[in-house]
Design a protein around this motif. Structure first.
Motif, PDB file in Angstrom:
ATOM      1  N   MET A  76      49.658  46.925  36.793  1.00 45.08           N
ATOM      2  CA  MET A  76      48.845  46.161  37.922  1.00 45.08           C
ATOM      3  C   MET A  76      49.975  45.537  38.408  1.00 45.08           C
ATOM      4  SD  MET A  76      45.437  44.675  36.020  1.00 45.08           S
ATOM      5  CE  MET A  76      44.626  44.466  37.568  1.00 45.08           C
ATOM      6  N   THR A  77      49.787  45.902  39.871  1.00 41.79           N
ATOM      7  CA  THR A  77      50.847  45.180  40.923  1.00 41.79           C
ATOM      8  C   THR A  77      50.154  43.926  41.293  1.00 41.79           C
ATOM      9  OG1 THR A  77      49.424  45.927  42.900  1.00 41.79           O
ATOM     10  CG2 THR A  77      51.243  47.383  42.051  1.00 41.79           C
ATOM     11  N   GLU A  78      51.019  42.934  42.148  1.00 40.92           N
ATOM     12  CA  GLU A  78      50.451  41.773  42.473  1.00 40.92           C
ATOM     13  C   GLU A  78      48.990  41.791  43.026  1.00 40.92           C
ATOM     14  OE1 GLU A  78      53.512  39.778  44.685  1.00 40.92           O
ATOM     15  OE2 GLU A  78      54.965  40.023  42.961  1.00 40.92           O
ATOM     16  N   ALA A 107      48.821  39.131  31.506  1.00 40.70           N
ATOM     17  CA  ALA A 107      49.026  38.916  32.927  1.00 40.70           C
ATOM     18  C   ALA A 107      47.661  38.442  33.647  1.00 40.70           C
ATOM     19  CB  ALA A 107      49.564  40.183  33.655  1.00 40.70           C
ATOM     20  N   LEU A 108      46.678  38.919  33.192  1.00 38.49           N
ATOM     21  CA  LEU A 108      45.517  38.305  33.733  1.00 38.49           C
ATOM     22  C   LEU A 108      44.995  37.115  33.146  1.00 38.49           C
ATOM     23  CD1 LEU A 108      43.226  41.714  33.889  1.00 38.49           C
ATOM     24  CD2 LEU A 108      44.514  40.912  35.723  1.00 38.49           C
ATOM     25  N   SER A 109      45.248  36.822  31.948  1.00 44.14           N
ATOM     26  CA  SER A 109      44.773  35.416  31.300  1.00 44.14           C
ATOM     27  C   SER A 109      45.636  34.633  31.821  1.00 44.14           C
ATOM     28  CB  SER A 109      44.910  35.530  29.825  1.00 44.14           C
ATOM     29  OG  SER A 109      46.195  35.870  29.373  1.00 44.14           O
ATOM     30  N   VAL A 110      46.797  34.709  32.347  1.00 43.06           N
ATOM     31  CA  VAL A 110      47.703  33.594  32.582  1.00 43.06           C
ATOM     32  C   VAL A 110      47.815  33.731  34.103  1.00 43.06           C
ATOM     33  CG1 VAL A 110      48.826  33.371  30.525  1.00 43.06           C
ATOM     34  CG2 VAL A 110      49.939  34.506  32.298  1.00 43.06           C
ATOM     35  N   ARG A 111      47.242  34.630  34.822  1.00 45.98           N
ATOM     36  CA  ARG A 111      47.444  34.737  36.152  1.00 45.98           C
ATOM     37  C   ARG A 111      48.683  34.832  36.877  1.00 45.98           C
ATOM     38  NH1 ARG A 111      41.952  33.986  38.645  1.00 45.98           N
ATOM     39  NH2 ARG A 111      42.969  33.848  40.526  1.00 45.98           N
ATOM     40  N   GLU A 112      49.548  35.937  36.110  1.00 52.05           N
ATOM     41  CA  GLU A 112      50.781  36.059  36.573  1.00 52.05           C
ATOM     42  C   GLU A 112      51.006  36.284  38.047  1.00 52.05           C
ATOM     43  OE1 GLU A 112      53.941  35.793  35.328  1.00 52.05           O
ATOM     44  OE2 GLU A 112      53.379  35.975  33.110  1.00 52.05           O
ATOM     45  N   PRO A 113      51.498  35.435  38.924  1.00 51.86           N
ATOM     46  CA  PRO A 113      51.306  35.675  40.275  1.00 51.86           C
ATOM     47  C   PRO A 113      52.635  36.852  40.657  1.00 51.86           C
ATOM     48  CG  PRO A 113      53.013  33.590  39.619  1.00 51.86           C
ATOM     49  CD  PRO A 113      52.421  34.340  38.489  1.00 51.86           C
ATOM     50  N   ARG A 165      45.948  42.899  40.691  1.00 55.77           N
ATOM     51  CA  ARG A 165      45.318  41.602  40.035  1.00 55.77           C
ATOM     52  C   ARG A 165      44.539  40.757  41.114  1.00 55.77           C
ATOM     53  NH1 ARG A 165      50.683  41.824  38.213  1.00 55.77           N
ATOM     54  NH2 ARG A 165      51.351  40.116  39.244  1.00 55.77           N
ATOM     55  N   GLU A 166      45.303  40.547  42.048  1.00 54.07           N
ATOM     56  CA  GLU A 166      44.408  39.693  43.370  1.00 54.07           C
ATOM     57  C   GLU A 166      42.916  40.243  43.474  1.00 54.07           C
ATOM     58  OE1 GLU A 166      44.820  36.599  44.357  1.00 54.07           O
ATOM     59  OE2 GLU A 166      46.499  36.521  43.180  1.00 54.07           O
ATOM     60  N   GLU A 167      42.982  41.705  43.600  1.00 50.54           N
ATOM     61  CA  GLU A 167      41.792  42.050  43.722  1.00 50.54           C
ATOM     62  C   GLU A 167      40.795  42.180  42.562  1.00 50.54           C
ATOM     63  OE1 GLU A 167      38.549  44.057  45.170  1.00 50.54           O
ATOM     64  OE2 GLU A 167      40.023  43.373  46.347  1.00 50.54           O
ATOM     65  N   TYR A 168      41.517  42.296  41.406  1.00 51.16           N
ATOM     66  CA  TYR A 168      40.757  41.897  39.974  1.00 51.16           C
ATOM     67  C   TYR A 168      39.953  40.430  40.167  1.00 51.16           C
ATOM     68  CZ  TYR A 168      39.998  41.241  35.165  1.00 51.16           C
ATOM     69  OH  TYR A 168      39.153  40.811  34.043  1.00 51.16           O
TER      70      TYR A 168
END
Length: 94
Positions: free
Chosen positions: A76-78, A63-69, A81-84
């Motif tokens: 991890m919630t949306e 999810a992090l590598s492809v930036r799952e929106p 991930r945005e905070e990450y």
């Protein structure tokens, strides 16, 4: 270990072991316009499932590598991930 690229099938093999496969996808993806307590409760249910999942690390890395929106991935919630991503930018510019 070989420097040869892995076959595509083996890159995605982890997905077959995900607990999400036996759960309604609506648990992991919010319906249009869902907000507030309803969304937080659904996200919390999804994250709880992820915490028990044997492939949480692979899922999160994907999810992090492809930036799952959308949706909950790897616990991890949306918003998580945005905070990450914001933290990565802050660290890169510091």
């Amino acid at each position: 270990m070989s420097d040869q690229p892995q076959p595509v099938a083996s890159l995605w093999e982890w997905q077959f072991q995900g607990l999400c496969r036996s759960t309604n996808p609506d648990t992991f993806f919010h319906p249009e316009g869902e907000r507030g307590p309803s969304r937080r409760r659904r996200d919390a249910r999804a994250v709880a499932i992820c915490q028990e999942c044997p492939v949480i690390t692979q899922c999160r890395e994907h999810a992090l590598s492809v930036r799952e929106p959308y949706g909950v991935w790897g616990g991890m919630t949306e918003e998580d991930r945005e905070e990450y991503y914001r933290k990565q930018v802050r660290e890169a510019t510091a």
